[in-house]
Design a protein around this motif. Structure first.
Motif, mmCIF file in Angstrom:
data_model
loop_
_atom_site.group_PDB
_atom_site.id
_atom_site.type_symbol
_atom_site.label_atom_id
_atom_site.label_comp_id
_atom_site.label_asym_id
_atom_site.label_seq_id
_atom_site.Cartn_x
_atom_site.Cartn_y
_atom_site.Cartn_z
ATOM 1 N N TYR A 1 73.042 13.592 47.665
ATOM 2 C CA TYR A 1 73.746 13.370 49.043
ATOM 3 C C TYR A 1 72.239 12.615 49.874
ATOM 4 O O TYR A 1 71.038 12.777 49.360
ATOM 5 C CB TYR A 1 73.436 14.970 49.947
ATOM 6 N N VAL A 2 72.608 11.888 50.729
ATOM 7 C CA VAL A 2 71.732 11.004 51.532
ATOM 8 C C VAL A 2 71.678 11.148 52.739
ATOM 9 O O VAL A 2 72.895 11.358 53.412
ATOM 10 C CB VAL A 2 71.997 9.629 51.315
ATOM 11 N N TYR A 3 70.500 11.367 53.517
ATOM 12 C CA TYR A 3 70.460 11.793 54.871
ATOM 13 C C TYR A 3 69.381 10.854 55.555
ATOM 14 O O TYR A 3 68.407 10.306 54.993
ATOM 15 C CB TYR A 3 69.703 13.169 55.182
ATOM 16 N N TRP A 4 69.685 10.536 56.779
ATOM 17 C CA TRP A 4 68.680 9.595 57.720
ATOM 18 C C TRP A 4 68.500 10.340 58.725
ATOM 19 O O TRP A 4 69.292 10.834 59.479
ATOM 20 C CB TRP A 4 69.854 8.374 58.064
ATOM 21 N N GLY A 5 67.309 9.682 59.229
ATOM 22 C CA GLY A 5 66.634 10.141 60.628
ATOM 23 C C GLY A 5 67.663 9.356 61.587
ATOM 24 O O GLY A 5 68.114 8.380 61.302
ATOM 25 N N ARG A 6 67.125 9.406 63.072
ATOM 26 C CA ARG A 6 67.867 8.644 64.078
ATOM 27 C C ARG A 6 66.953 7.377 64.259
ATOM 28 O O ARG A 6 67.499 6.325 65.109
ATOM 29 C CB ARG A 6 67.973 9.415 65.412
ATOM 30 N N GLY A 7 65.814 7.233 63.801
ATOM 31 C CA GLY A 7 64.910 6.128 63.946
ATOM 32 C C GLY A 7 64.065 6.196 65.002
ATOM 33 O O GLY A 7 63.836 6.935 66.048
ATOM 34 N N THR A 8 62.756 5.547 64.982
ATOM 35 C CA THR A 8 61.793 5.345 65.768
ATOM 36 C C THR A 8 61.395 3.811 66.155
ATOM 37 O O THR A 8 61.424 3.226 64.995
ATOM 38 C CB THR A 8 60.720 6.114 65.542
ATOM 39 N N GLN A 9 61.519 3.270 67.413
ATOM 40 C CA GLN A 9 61.072 1.995 67.569
ATOM 41 C C GLN A 9 59.847 1.570 67.370
ATOM 42 O O GLN A 9 58.774 2.377 68.138
ATOM 43 C CB GLN A 9 61.789 1.583 68.949
ATOM 44 N N VAL A 10 59.656 0.459 66.683
ATOM 45 C CA VAL A 10 58.119 -0.149 66.683
ATOM 46 C C VAL A 10 58.258 -1.453 67.108
ATOM 47 O O VAL A 10 59.119 -2.534 66.877
ATOM 48 C CB VAL A 10 57.488 -0.143 65.197
ATOM 49 N N THR A 11 57.316 -1.689 68.038
ATOM 50 C CA THR A 11 57.493 -3.195 68.611
ATOM 51 C C THR A 11 55.955 -3.665 68.670
ATOM 52 O O THR A 11 54.999 -2.965 69.097
ATOM 53 C CB THR A 11 57.737 -3.276 70.085
ATOM 54 N N VAL A 12 55.948 -4.681 67.913
ATOM 55 C CA VAL A 12 54.375 -5.259 67.843
ATOM 56 C C VAL A 12 54.545 -6.475 68.567
ATOM 57 O O VAL A 12 55.076 -7.429 68.384
ATOM 58 C CB VAL A 12 54.035 -5.648 66.465
ATOM 59 N N SER A 13 53.533 -6.632 69.713
ATOM 60 C CA SER A 13 53.647 -7.452 70.723
ATOM 61 C C SER A 13 52.516 -7.743 71.474
ATOM 62 O O SER A 13 51.776 -6.622 71.852
ATOM 63 C CB SER A 13 54.928 -7.632 71.690
ATOM 64 N N SER A 14 52.265 -8.879 71.852
ATOM 65 C CA SER A 14 50.808 -9.163 72.648
ATOM 66 C C SER A 14 51.288 -8.915 74.110
ATOM 67 O O SER A 14 50.179 -9.143 74.908
ATOM 68 C CB SER A 14 49.919 -10.154 72.357
#
Length: 119
Positions: free
Chosen positions: A106-119
Motif C-alpha cells: 500500500y502507498v500513502y501520501w501526505g497532503r504536502g507542504t509548500q516550499v517557496t524559495v525567493s528573494s
C-alpha cells in the motif's frame, strides 16, 4: 492505514535552509520505505529523497549534497533537511510511505507542504 502530516515548509531566501517533517500515524519502523517528493506548478511529481527500512538513502541528483533525509523511529517522523536552497526548489513537498502486509503493498501520501524559495 497510515496517515502522514507534513510540516516545516515556508518562504525562504535563496541559500537558506528548511527542515521538513513528516509525522506518521503508526510506527515507521514497520514501513517498507518512506520518501519525499515534490511537485512544482506545471510539472510532474518527482522524487527528492527516499529511505528504505534498512537501506541507504537515495537522492535525486537535484538534491545531492544539499538535502539530507533522516528518520526518528521513536517519534515516528521522517525529516528532510534542505540547505543551500535555490529558486528551482520551489514546490509542494509530499511525504510518501509504503506499507507491505504479506503479498500486498500500500502507498500513502501526505497532503504536502509548500516550499517557496525567493528573494
Amino acid at each position: 492505514q497510515v496517515q502522514l502530516v507534513e510540516s516545516g515548509g515556508g518562504l525562504v531566501q535563496p541559500g537558506g535552509s528548511l527542515r521538513l517533517s513528516c509525522a506518521a500515524s503508526r510506527s515507521i519502523s514497520s514501513l517498507a520505505a518512506m520518501g519525499w517528493y515534490r511537485q512544482a506548478p506545471g510539472k510532474q511529481r518527482e522524487l527528492v529523497a527516499a529511505l528504505s527500512s534498512g537501506g541507504s538513502p537515495n537522492y535525486a541528483d537535484s538534491g545531492k549534497g544539499r538535502f539530507t533525509i533522516s528518520r526518528d523511529n521513536a517519534k515516528n517522523t521522517l525529516y528532510l533537511q534542505m540547505n543551500s536552497l535555490k529558486p528551482e526548489d520551489t514546490a509542494v513537498y509530499y511525504c510518501k510511505a509504503r506499507l507491505k502486509t504479506g503479498p500486498m503493498e500500500y502507498v500513502y501520501w501526505g497532503r504536502g507542504t509548500q516550499v517557496t524559495v525567493s528573494s
